[in-house]
Design a protein around this motif. Structure first.
Motif, PDB file in Angstrom:
ATOM      1  N   MET A  41      -9.647  20.142  -1.288  1.00 36.96           N
ATOM      2  CA  MET A  41      -9.750  18.673  -1.259  1.00 36.96           C
ATOM      3  C   MET A  41      -8.528  18.051  -1.920  1.00 36.96           C
ATOM      4  O   MET A  41      -8.036  18.515  -2.917  1.00 36.96           O
ATOM      5  N   THR A  42      -8.073  16.979  -1.348  1.00 39.88           N
ATOM      6  CA  THR A  42      -6.899  16.324  -1.913  1.00 39.88           C
ATOM      7  C   THR A  42      -7.309  15.385  -3.040  1.00 39.88           C
ATOM      8  O   THR A  42      -8.470  15.031  -3.197  1.00 39.88           O
ATOM      9  N   PHE A  43      -6.320  14.989  -3.788  1.00 42.59           N
ATOM     10  CA  PHE A  43      -6.505  14.045  -4.888  1.00 42.59           C
ATOM     11  C   PHE A  43      -6.997  12.716  -4.312  1.00 42.59           C
ATOM     12  O   PHE A  43      -6.450  12.226  -3.335  1.00 42.59           O
ATOM     13  N   PRO A  44      -8.057  12.136  -4.885  1.00 44.56           N
ATOM     14  CA  PRO A  44      -8.588  10.892  -4.288  1.00 44.56           C
ATOM     15  C   PRO A  44      -7.604   9.727  -4.404  1.00 44.56           C
ATOM     16  O   PRO A  44      -6.925   9.585  -5.422  1.00 44.56           O
ATOM     17  N   PHE A  45      -7.558   8.934  -3.362  1.00 39.20           N
ATOM     18  CA  PHE A  45      -6.623   7.816  -3.283  1.00 39.20           C
ATOM     19  C   PHE A  45      -6.855   6.819  -4.415  1.00 39.20           C
ATOM     20  O   PHE A  45      -5.919   6.349  -5.052  1.00 39.20           O
ATOM     21  N   SER A  46      -8.117   6.520  -4.689  1.00 37.57           N
ATOM     22  CA  SER A  46      -8.412   5.492  -5.702  1.00 37.57           C
ATOM     23  C   SER A  46      -8.022   5.932  -7.098  1.00 37.57           C
ATOM     24  O   SER A  46      -7.847   5.107  -7.980  1.00 37.57           O
ATOM     25  N   ALA A  47      -7.878   7.243  -7.288  1.00 33.65           N
ATOM     26  CA  ALA A  47      -7.593   7.733  -8.631  1.00 33.65           C
ATOM     27  C   ALA A  47      -6.112   7.674  -8.964  1.00 33.65           C
ATOM     28  O   ALA A  47      -5.716   8.024 -10.069  1.00 33.65           O
ATOM     29  N   ILE A  48      -5.281   7.255  -8.010  1.00 36.71           N
ATOM     30  CA  ILE A  48      -3.849   7.147  -8.290  1.00 36.71           C
ATOM     31  C   ILE A  48      -3.620   5.950  -9.205  1.00 36.71           C
ATOM     32  O   ILE A  48      -4.049   4.836  -8.910  1.00 36.71           O
ATOM     33  N   VAL A  49      -2.953   6.210 -10.320  1.00 38.52           N
ATOM     34  CA  VAL A  49      -2.764   5.160 -11.322  1.00 38.52           C
ATOM     35  C   VAL A  49      -1.575   4.296 -10.926  1.00 38.52           C
ATOM     36  O   VAL A  49      -0.521   4.810 -10.570  1.00 38.52           O
ATOM     37  N   GLY A  50      -1.750   2.982 -11.007  1.00 36.01           N
ATOM     38  CA  GLY A  50      -0.636   2.070 -10.748  1.00 36.01           C
ATOM     39  C   GLY A  50      -0.132   2.187  -9.324  1.00 36.01           C
ATOM     40  O   GLY A  50      -0.902   2.424  -8.401  1.00 36.01           O
ATOM     41  N   GLN A  51       1.179   2.058  -9.122  1.00 35.40           N
ATOM     42  CA  GLN A  51       1.818   2.139  -7.805  1.00 35.40           C
ATOM     43  C   GLN A  51       1.085   1.252  -6.801  1.00 35.40           C
ATOM     44  O   GLN A  51       0.837   1.638  -5.668  1.00 35.40           O
ATOM     45  N   ASP A  52       0.753   0.038  -7.244  1.00 32.72           N
ATOM     46  CA  ASP A  52      -0.093  -0.829  -6.421  1.00 32.72           C
ATOM     47  C   ASP A  52       0.558  -1.177  -5.090  1.00 32.72           C
ATOM     48  O   ASP A  52      -0.104  -1.253  -4.073  1.00 32.72           O
ATOM     49  N   GLU A  53       1.882  -1.372  -5.119  1.00 30.48           N
ATOM     50  CA  GLU A  53       2.549  -1.772  -3.886  1.00 30.48           C
ATOM     51  C   GLU A  53       2.433  -0.658  -2.838  1.00 30.48           C
ATOM     52  O   GLU A  53       2.131  -0.911  -1.674  1.00 30.48           O
ATOM     53  N   MET A  54       2.656   0.580  -3.276  1.00 35.65           N
ATOM     54  CA  MET A  54       2.570   1.701  -2.356  1.00 35.65           C
ATOM     55  C   MET A  54       1.160   1.827  -1.792  1.00 35.65           C
ATOM     56  O   MET A  54       0.961   2.008  -0.590  1.00 35.65           O
ATOM     57  N   LYS A  55       0.166   1.687  -2.667  1.00 32.25           N
ATOM     58  CA  LYS A  55      -1.210   1.828  -2.199  1.00 32.25           C
ATOM     59  C   LYS A  55      -1.561   0.719  -1.217  1.00 32.25           C
ATOM     60  O   LYS A  55      -2.185   0.972  -0.184  1.00 32.25           O
ATOM     61  N   LEU A  56      -1.105  -0.505  -1.536  1.00 32.05           N
ATOM     62  CA  LEU A  56      -1.403  -1.619  -0.649  1.00 32.05           C
ATOM     63  C   LEU A  56      -0.776  -1.382   0.727  1.00 32.05           C
ATOM     64  O   LEU A  56      -1.429  -1.575   1.765  1.00 32.05           O
ATOM     65  N   ALA A  57       0.477  -0.938   0.731  1.00 32.32           N
ATOM     66  CA  ALA A  57       1.163  -0.708   2.008  1.00 32.32           C
ATOM     67  C   ALA A  57       0.388   0.298   2.852  1.00 32.32           C
ATOM     68  O   ALA A  57       0.228   0.135   4.065  1.00 32.32           O
ATOM     69  N   MET A  58      -0.107   1.340   2.214  1.00 30.92           N
ATOM     70  CA  MET A  58      -0.827   2.360   2.971  1.00 30.92           C
ATOM     71  C   MET A  58      -2.150   1.837   3.491  1.00 30.92           C
ATOM     72  O   MET A  58      -2.541   2.131   4.621  1.00 30.92           O
ATOM     73  N   VAL A  59      -2.812   1.064   2.678  1.00 30.29           N
ATOM     74  CA  VAL A  59      -4.083   0.482   3.120  1.00 30.29           C
ATOM     75  C   VAL A  59      -3.843  -0.427   4.317  1.00 30.29           C
ATOM     76  O   VAL A  59      -4.599  -0.416   5.293  1.00 30.29           O
ATOM     77  N   LEU A  60      -2.759  -1.204   4.271  1.00 29.84           N
ATOM     78  CA  LEU A  60      -2.482  -2.133   5.359  1.00 29.84           C
ATOM     79  C   LEU A  60      -2.225  -1.394   6.670  1.00 29.84           C
ATOM     80  O   LEU A  60      -2.701  -1.816   7.725  1.00 29.84           O
ATOM     81  N   THR A  61      -1.485  -0.282   6.626  1.00 25.85           N
ATOM     82  CA  THR A  61      -1.277   0.449   7.885  1.00 25.85           C
ATOM     83  C   THR A  61      -2.572   1.076   8.364  1.00 25.85           C
ATOM     84  O   THR A  61      -2.754   1.287   9.556  1.00 25.85           O
ATOM     85  N   ALA A  62      -3.455   1.392   7.435  1.00 28.90           N
ATOM     86  CA  ALA A  62      -4.740   1.937   7.862  1.00 28.90           C
ATOM     87  C   ALA A  62      -5.556   0.854   8.560  1.00 28.90           C
ATOM     88  O   ALA A  62      -6.297   1.123   9.505  1.00 28.90           O
ATOM     89  N   ILE A  63      -5.410  -0.385   8.109  1.00 24.94           N
ATOM     90  CA  ILE A  63      -6.141  -1.489   8.742  1.00 24.94           C
ATOM     91  C   ILE A  63      -5.568  -1.766  10.126  1.00 24.94           C
ATOM     92  O   ILE A  63      -6.293  -1.885  11.108  1.00 24.94           O
TER      93      ILE A  63
END
Lengths: 555, 339
Positions: B1-23
């Motif tokens: 199992m991979t490291f859960p996405f929500s558990a990544i600390v900080g790096q908000d811009e990167m996480k947001l960008a990935m969520v947006l492409t998923a949408i």
């Protein structure tokens, strides 16, 4: 804790840690020439409970990822798959790690991230300019340089049973402040990567397991820091460390409870001390040289040799294996198999179709070469024209001849008045270049910055096309026109300096030829910023010029 | 199992960008550039666990949703459809052209004497993600090939007596370290969003990263259990946003804002505007708004535009601050109440 470890006991300790938790530590970066110390250490790898597999930088995708075992498949007439090295737990021993291509580094890095393998990267310690790819260096916890191990110190690693330590490892607890201490220490040494503190933590755990404790002790932490941090340090911590520690709790409101931070101060200093004692001696020199070298050399992947802009000149196909990177030359394979058909059919009666054996397989080969581009930026300003534009033109013609002989591309930029102009986009036509050069008029100001900018643009475009650009700048160095075209001497010099820095960041080799009557100090400074040799035209006879140029291009 | 996405600390811009492409996969992928050891690869691999599953015909090599879309060379017997995770395909650096596009199946050709097509990575990535680690070191001929396929959405193989075509629509995700090499502008332009990550400088954050990673390493099951709920909530939010984005209203003013911003920054082509708009819409949907407003554009502009600017060697400040400068010049320095 006792003082810092001598190199050999340190190496042995690293080896023992690796035996306890190879995968958690990622592995070992070992810099050593062939020596008894190296042999002893490598023999000691047998203590790892993983099978040790040797790989080399040229290893193919087939061996790494598995695939068809062609030899067996052809012999048996059915599909035989081979398991990839990366999918079995193993300790990979990468010999000649400094030659590791970036693609292999990435694949090994992924295997390390997936915790399926540990890696021992063995570096020959040969050249200064070659080193383990940073993507791998970052993923290996331990680093050893065996060059300082005296021969007399080398002892055989003691055979030891690690089962108890391995069993204890998952149960080792980490006291809460330890993580914060490790993070602080890493920050004080300027270690940006977050893998470093994680590695240090893993090392501390393994040390505790080795020592038979159930909790990581301060000694364990110290030793771990000593083993993991020193070679990653990028700054020496500021000497007024106590002052900083005092102001910090005030400025940062509440990353950790106040009391805890203060408590942790003392162990942190001790940890820092431990790392400092083991700092490599040449750290300062390396730091000073580091930035320039890193930006100038660039990645091996984008280097001149491999990045051909064409697919390369076809070479005769050769017997070889299909390793995932090579393409089969079907015609040649069939040709080499043809004469044997009758004989093979007799040997294996009843098998339909062609009888092709692994030895028949021919693979295509290409010679990939990257074209070089020589960008001439010629000063045609009034001052230069007065002095010796004609001689400068002569010098360029010598260089052109050189370039022509080597089938390099050439681009010509002239600068005078307010701007620089790309007289000739990259071409191979010598005649055209000479004609444009001869027709080049002189006069006006010296927009040196604009010339450098034009050269930078051409160089960047050329890179995109897979060429390897170099720049030859011929000027008398009295920049007096700023980038925006105004005649402001101070601004002009400033702009020229900034452009030169930008050029250096790009890592394009360059050469400055001083065409002034007397050599200019300002131009020497510019050359220093560019990291380029500066030669004065008076002494520049044809031979000297071409020799310097050759050195500048190949360097 | 991979490291859960929500558990990544900080790096908000990167996480947001990935969520947006998923949408909205049409935004066109994410490029993550930054230092080593900042969680780039971790985030990409975690993204796979976050994506909702797709439905595909069983055994189809190009993951077709419908039997009639299956290529005839694949010789699919079954008509059953199965649910499977969205494919996230790794494109390793040293990959050969044959493995990317697919080629004559040498195994079958040599051992059984049959001419057959062996699909490549592009086929596997269809309707999913194609991830390239160290994308800036990718060899030029592979880049050319990817550009071509990304443009046409179709992979054409004409070689060794084969003539095969199949759909290849995928979201490109790349990561790399800018110190090691630059990316060609054409490829840069193919990425919808680009983010720059740096190691967190805040000690508290760094400590938290190490703490979580350590917890994950030492007891994976417990860690996944703790964070699984958050990942599930995020996945739900993405699915809801996917629905909402279709019903979203785009006022004339927002279109105008996008265009004005791109003109001010002098970004080449119209892809900048389009991506900016799509990403702003996805953001609005993600945040539960019914209308795309200026504040969405403002938030998304740096990641949608910073890699599309002409490089200015003298502007050492970097493209992010240029975008921000243009934003404050056009829309005012601070977010107004009206936004």
């Amino acid at each position: 804790m006792t003082g810092p470890l001598a190199p050999w006991p340190r190496a042995l300790l690293a080896l023992r840690l690796l035996a306890v938790d190879p995968v958690g530590l990622g592995g070992l970066w070992l810099r050593a020439r062939p020596s008894p110390a190296r042999d002893a250490l490598l023999a000691g790898l047998g203590a790892l409970h993983l099978p040790v597999r040797r790989i080399h930088p040229g290893i193919g995708a087939g061996e790494l990822h598995g695939g068809l075992d062609l030899t067996a498949a052809l012999a048996e007439g059915r599909m035989v798959r081979r398991e990839g090295l990366l999918y079995r737990p193993a300790a990979l021993l990468l010999a000649m790690a400094e030659r590791c291509p970036p693609s292999l580094a990435v694949q090994l890095g992924q295997a390390l991230d997936a915790r399926s393998a540990a890696l021992v990267a063995l570096e020959g310690g040969g050249g200064e300019d070659e080193a383990l790819p940073p993507a791998l260096a970052d993923r290996l916890a331990l680093f050893l340089d065996l060059s300082e191990v005296p021969l007399s110190a080398v002892t055989e690693p003691v055979a030891e049973d690690f089962t108890a330590a391995r069993a204890r490892l998952p149960k080792v607890r980490v006291p809460a402040p330890a993580i914060a201490d490790l993070a602080h220490t890493a920050a004080a040494l300027g270690i940006a990567s977050l893998r470093a503190p994680l590695h240090a933590l893993a090392a501390a755990r393994a040390l505790a397991a080795l020592g038979g404790h159930d909790e990581v002790t301060q000694d364990d932490l110290q030793r771990a820091v000593e083993l993991v941090y020193p070679h990653r340090a990028t700054v020496l911590p500021a000497p007024e460390e106590p002052d900083q520690a005092e102001t910090e709790p005030e400025s940062q409101q509440d990353p950790a409870p106040q009391g805890q931070t203060e408590q942790a101060e003392i162990p942190q200093d001790v940890l820092l001390e431990a790392a400092l004692t083991a700092l490599p001696r040449d750290l300062l020199a390396r730091l000073a040289a580091g930035h320039a070298a890193r930006s100038a050399s660039g990645a091996p992947g984008s280097g001149a040799g491999r990045r051909g802009n064409r697919r390369g000149r076809p070479l005769p196909s050769r017997p070889g294996r299909l390793d995932g990177r090579s393409r089969i030359d079907l015609v040649a394979t069939l040709t080499s198999a043809a004469p044997w058909q009758a004989m093979r059919r007799a040997q294996v009666p009843g098998k339909p179709g062609l009888h092709i054996r692994p030895g028949d397989i021919r693979v295509k080969r290409y010679q990939e070469t990257s074209d070089r581009l020589l960008i001439f930026a010629v000063d045609a300003s009034g001052s230069a024209a007065m002095a010796r534009l004609a001689e400068a033109k002569g010098a360029v013609e010598i260089l052109l001849g050189e370039a022509y002989a080597r089938r390099d591309h050439v681009a010509l930029i002239a600068f005078r008045g307010e701007t620089a102009e790309l007289l000739l986009p990259p071409t191979r036509s010598l005649v055209q270049t000479k004609r444009r050069l001869a027709a080049l008029p002189g006069g006006g100001g010296t927009p040196l910055a604009a010339a450098l900018k034009a050269a930078l643009d051409v160089a960047q475009q050329a890179r995109g096309k897979g060429m390897t650009p170099s720049i030859a700048l011929l000027t008398d160095g009295r920049a007096n026109i700023a980038l925006d075209g105004t005649a402001n001497r101070a601004q002009a010099a400033e702009d020229a300096t900034r452009m030169a820095r930008a050029l250096r960041r790009l890592g394009t080799p360059s050469l400055v030829i001083d065409t002034a009557r007397r050599p200019q100090d300002s131009l020497k400074d510019l050359a220093r910023i560019l990291d380029a040799p500066c030669i004065a035209l008076p002494r520049a006879d044809a031979r000297a010029l071409s020799a310097t140029l050759g050195a500048a291009l190949d360097g | 199992m991979t490291f859960p996405f929500s558990a990544i600390v900080g790096q908000d811009e990167m996480k947001l960008a990935m969520v947006l492409t998923a949408i909205d996969p049409a935004i066109g992928g994410v490029l993550v550039f930054g230092d080593r050891g900042t969680g780039k690869s971790t985030a990409v691999r975690a993204l796979a666990g976050l994506l909702p599953p797709i439905t595909q015909v069983e055994g189809c090599p190009v993951n077709s949703a419908d039997v009639k879309d299956c290529p005839d060379w694949a010789e699919i017997g079954s008509k059953r459809t199965v649910k499977r995770p969205t494919p996230v395909v790794d494109l390793p650096l040293g990959v050969s052209e044959d493995r990317v596009t697919g080629a004559l199946d040498i195994e079958r050709a040599l051992t059984r004497g049959e001419k057959a097509f062996q699909p490549g990575l592009l086929a596997r990535a269809n309707r999913g993600y194609l991830y390239i680690d160290e994308v800036n070191l990718l060899e030029d001929h592979i880049v050319d090939l990817l550009l071509d396929v990304a443009q046409s959405g179709e992979n054409v193989v004409e070689r060794e007596g084969l003539s095969i075509r199949h759909p290849a629509r995928f979201v490109l995700v790349g990561s790399g370290n800018p110190e090691e090499g630059e990316l060609r502008p054409q490829l840069l332009d193919r990425f919808g969003l680009s983010v720059e990550v740096a190691s967190p400088t805040d000690i508290g954050q760094r400590v938290e990263v190490i703490r979580r990673r350590d917890a994950y390493e030492s007891d994976r099951a417990a860690f996944l259990k703790t964070w699984g709920a958050e990942d599930a909530a995020l996945r739900k939010r993405i699915l809801a946003a996917r629905k909402a984005v279709k019903a979203l209203e785009t006022p004339e003013q927002t279109l105008h804002d996008c265009a004005e911003l791109c003109v001010a920054l002098g970004s080449d082509g119209l892809r900048g505007e389009l991506t900016l708009l799509k990403a702003a819409r996805a953001l609005a949907a993600f945040e539960g708004d019914t209308e795309v407003a200026r504040r969405h554009v403002r938030k998304i502009a740096p990641m949608a535009l910073r890699h599309r600017l002409r490089r200015d060697p003298l502007d050492e400040a970097g493209s992010s601050s240029r975008v921000n400068r243009a934003l404050s010049e056009l829309f005012g320095a601070f977010q107004t109440a009206a936004e």
